[in-house]
Design a protein around this motif. Structure first.
Motif, PDB file in Angstrom:
ATOM      1  N   ALA A   1      41.234  47.449  37.327  1.00 25.47           N
ATOM      2  CA  ALA A   1      40.825  48.641  36.343  1.00 25.47           C
ATOM      3  C   ALA A   1      39.701  48.237  35.851  1.00 25.47           C
ATOM      4  O   ALA A   1      38.732  49.232  35.335  1.00 25.47           O
ATOM      5  CB  ALA A   1      41.962  48.719  35.399  1.00 25.47           C
ATOM      6  N   ARG A   2      39.275  46.947  35.648  1.00 22.60           N
ATOM      7  CA  ARG A   2      38.053  46.478  34.993  1.00 22.60           C
ATOM      8  C   ARG A   2      36.911  47.023  35.619  1.00 22.60           C
ATOM      9  O   ARG A   2      35.687  47.712  35.186  1.00 22.60           O
ATOM     10  CB  ARG A   2      37.904  45.001  34.677  1.00 22.60           C
ATOM     11  CG  ARG A   2      36.836  44.662  34.140  1.00 22.60           C
ATOM     12  CD  ARG A   2      36.710  42.875  33.934  1.00 22.60           C
ATOM     13  NE  ARG A   2      37.737  42.434  33.332  1.00 22.60           N
ATOM     14  CZ  ARG A   2      38.639  42.621  32.320  1.00 22.60           C
ATOM     15  NH1 ARG A   2      37.532  43.144  31.220  1.00 22.60           N
ATOM     16  NH2 ARG A   2      39.574  41.960  31.767  1.00 22.60           N
ATOM     17  N   SER A   3      36.850  46.902  37.243  1.00 31.21           N
ATOM     18  CA  SER A   3      35.739  47.798  37.960  1.00 31.21           C
ATOM     19  C   SER A   3      35.514  49.111  38.061  1.00 31.21           C
ATOM     20  O   SER A   3      34.458  49.611  37.898  1.00 31.21           O
ATOM     21  CB  SER A   3      35.992  47.255  39.450  1.00 31.21           C
ATOM     22  OG  SER A   3      36.082  45.907  39.687  1.00 31.21           O
ATOM     23  N   ALA A   4      36.837  49.672  37.572  1.00 32.98           N
ATOM     24  CA  ALA A   4      36.715  51.250  37.590  1.00 32.98           C
ATOM     25  C   ALA A   4      36.257  51.524  36.234  1.00 32.98           C
ATOM     26  O   ALA A   4      35.346  52.617  36.222  1.00 32.98           O
ATOM     27  CB  ALA A   4      38.238  51.794  37.674  1.00 32.98           C
ATOM     28  N   LEU A   5      36.502  50.815  35.296  1.00 32.09           N
ATOM     29  CA  LEU A   5      35.692  51.187  33.890  1.00 32.09           C
ATOM     30  C   LEU A   5      34.212  50.917  33.911  1.00 32.09           C
ATOM     31  O   LEU A   5      33.589  51.862  33.494  1.00 32.09           O
ATOM     32  CB  LEU A   5      36.469  50.089  32.833  1.00 32.09           C
ATOM     33  CG  LEU A   5      37.874  50.494  32.472  1.00 32.09           C
ATOM     34  CD1 LEU A   5      38.471  49.273  31.455  1.00 32.09           C
ATOM     35  CD2 LEU A   5      37.781  51.730  31.799  1.00 32.09           C
ATOM     36  N   ARG A   6      33.818  49.690  34.626  1.00 33.51           N
ATOM     37  CA  ARG A   6      32.328  49.549  34.718  1.00 33.51           C
ATOM     38  C   ARG A   6      31.611  50.567  35.467  1.00 33.51           C
ATOM     39  O   ARG A   6      30.773  50.947  35.327  1.00 33.51           O
ATOM     40  CB  ARG A   6      32.393  48.239  35.118  1.00 33.51           C
ATOM     41  CG  ARG A   6      32.464  47.089  34.340  1.00 33.51           C
ATOM     42  CD  ARG A   6      32.324  45.626  34.706  1.00 33.51           C
ATOM     43  NE  ARG A   6      32.541  44.432  33.818  1.00 33.51           N
ATOM     44  CZ  ARG A   6      33.032  43.276  34.119  1.00 33.51           C
ATOM     45  NH1 ARG A   6      33.192  42.908  35.373  1.00 33.51           N
ATOM     46  NH2 ARG A   6      33.255  42.698  32.903  1.00 33.51           N
ATOM     47  N   ALA A   7      32.458  51.042  36.520  1.00 31.40           N
ATOM     48  CA  ALA A   7      31.868  52.148  37.324  1.00 31.40           C
ATOM     49  C   ALA A   7      31.540  53.194  36.660  1.00 31.40           C
ATOM     50  O   ALA A   7      30.823  54.148  36.927  1.00 31.40           O
ATOM     51  CB  ALA A   7      32.519  52.432  38.429  1.00 31.40           C
ATOM     52  N   GLN A   8      32.340  53.438  35.493  1.00 34.60           N
ATOM     53  CA  GLN A   8      32.149  54.712  34.663  1.00 34.60           C
ATOM     54  C   GLN A   8      31.292  54.546  33.230  1.00 34.60           C
ATOM     55  O   GLN A   8      31.169  55.089  32.478  1.00 34.60           O
ATOM     56  CB  GLN A   8      33.511  55.265  34.240  1.00 34.60           C
ATOM     57  CG  GLN A   8      34.371  55.747  35.289  1.00 34.60           C
ATOM     58  CD  GLN A   8      33.931  56.596  36.307  1.00 34.60           C
ATOM     59  OE1 GLN A   8      33.081  57.575  35.833  1.00 34.60           O
ATOM     60  NE2 GLN A   8      33.761  56.341  37.410  1.00 34.60           N
ATOM     61  N   GLY A   9      30.711  53.521  33.276  1.00 27.12           N
ATOM     62  CA  GLY A   9      29.701  52.842  32.326  1.00 27.12           C
ATOM     63  C   GLY A   9      30.367  52.336  31.094  1.00 27.12           C
ATOM     64  O   GLY A   9      29.715  52.347  30.204  1.00 27.12           O
ATOM     65  N   ILE A  10      31.366  52.042  31.221  1.00 26.37           N
ATOM     66  CA  ILE A  10      32.516  51.484  30.108  1.00 26.37           C
ATOM     67  C   ILE A  10      32.166  49.836  30.199  1.00 26.37           C
ATOM     68  O   ILE A  10      32.654  49.229  30.991  1.00 26.37           O
ATOM     69  CB  ILE A  10      33.833  51.667  29.996  1.00 26.37           C
ATOM     70  CG1 ILE A  10      33.648  53.353  30.138  1.00 26.37           C
ATOM     71  CG2 ILE A  10      34.763  51.004  28.895  1.00 26.37           C
ATOM     72  CD1 ILE A  10      35.230  53.994  30.383  1.00 26.37           C
TER      73      ILE A  10
END
Length: 98
Positions: free
Chosen positions: A65-74
């Protein structure tokens, strides 16, 4: 199926675990965000902004999930609020461990 990591709406989810939509959940984009409907439990959830929608849609494309967040600029500074939102979705079985 693997045991679900602990998830609470206040604490969030383990961001280092992969997540995906439950197979019985449909996501319908809306102008305000999206609707999630679980055909098994008949629960309806509202995603109230497009960022969380993008995160949920990106979950299966990332190993955690952390990678998914980072991919969205979070970044790590705002990740806890998204972890809480994802935790709520996990509690209602809208998302499950990948």
């Amino acid at each position: 199926m693997p045991e679900a990591p602990a998830a609470t709406g206040t604490a969030g989810i383990d961001l280092d675990v992969g997540w995906k939509l439950h197979p019985q959940v449909a996501l319908r984009p809306e102008p305000f965000g999206a609707l999630l409907y679980h055909f098994g439990t008949r629960k309806l959830s509202f995603l109230k902004n497009r960022t969380i929608v993008a995160v949920v849609e990106a979950l299966p494309d990332h190993s955690d999930a952390r990678s998914a967040l980072r991919a969205q600029g979070i970044g790590d500074d705002t990740a806890p609020q998204y972890a809480r939102a994802l935790g709520t979705l996990a509690e209602s079985h809208m998302i499950v461990p990948a």
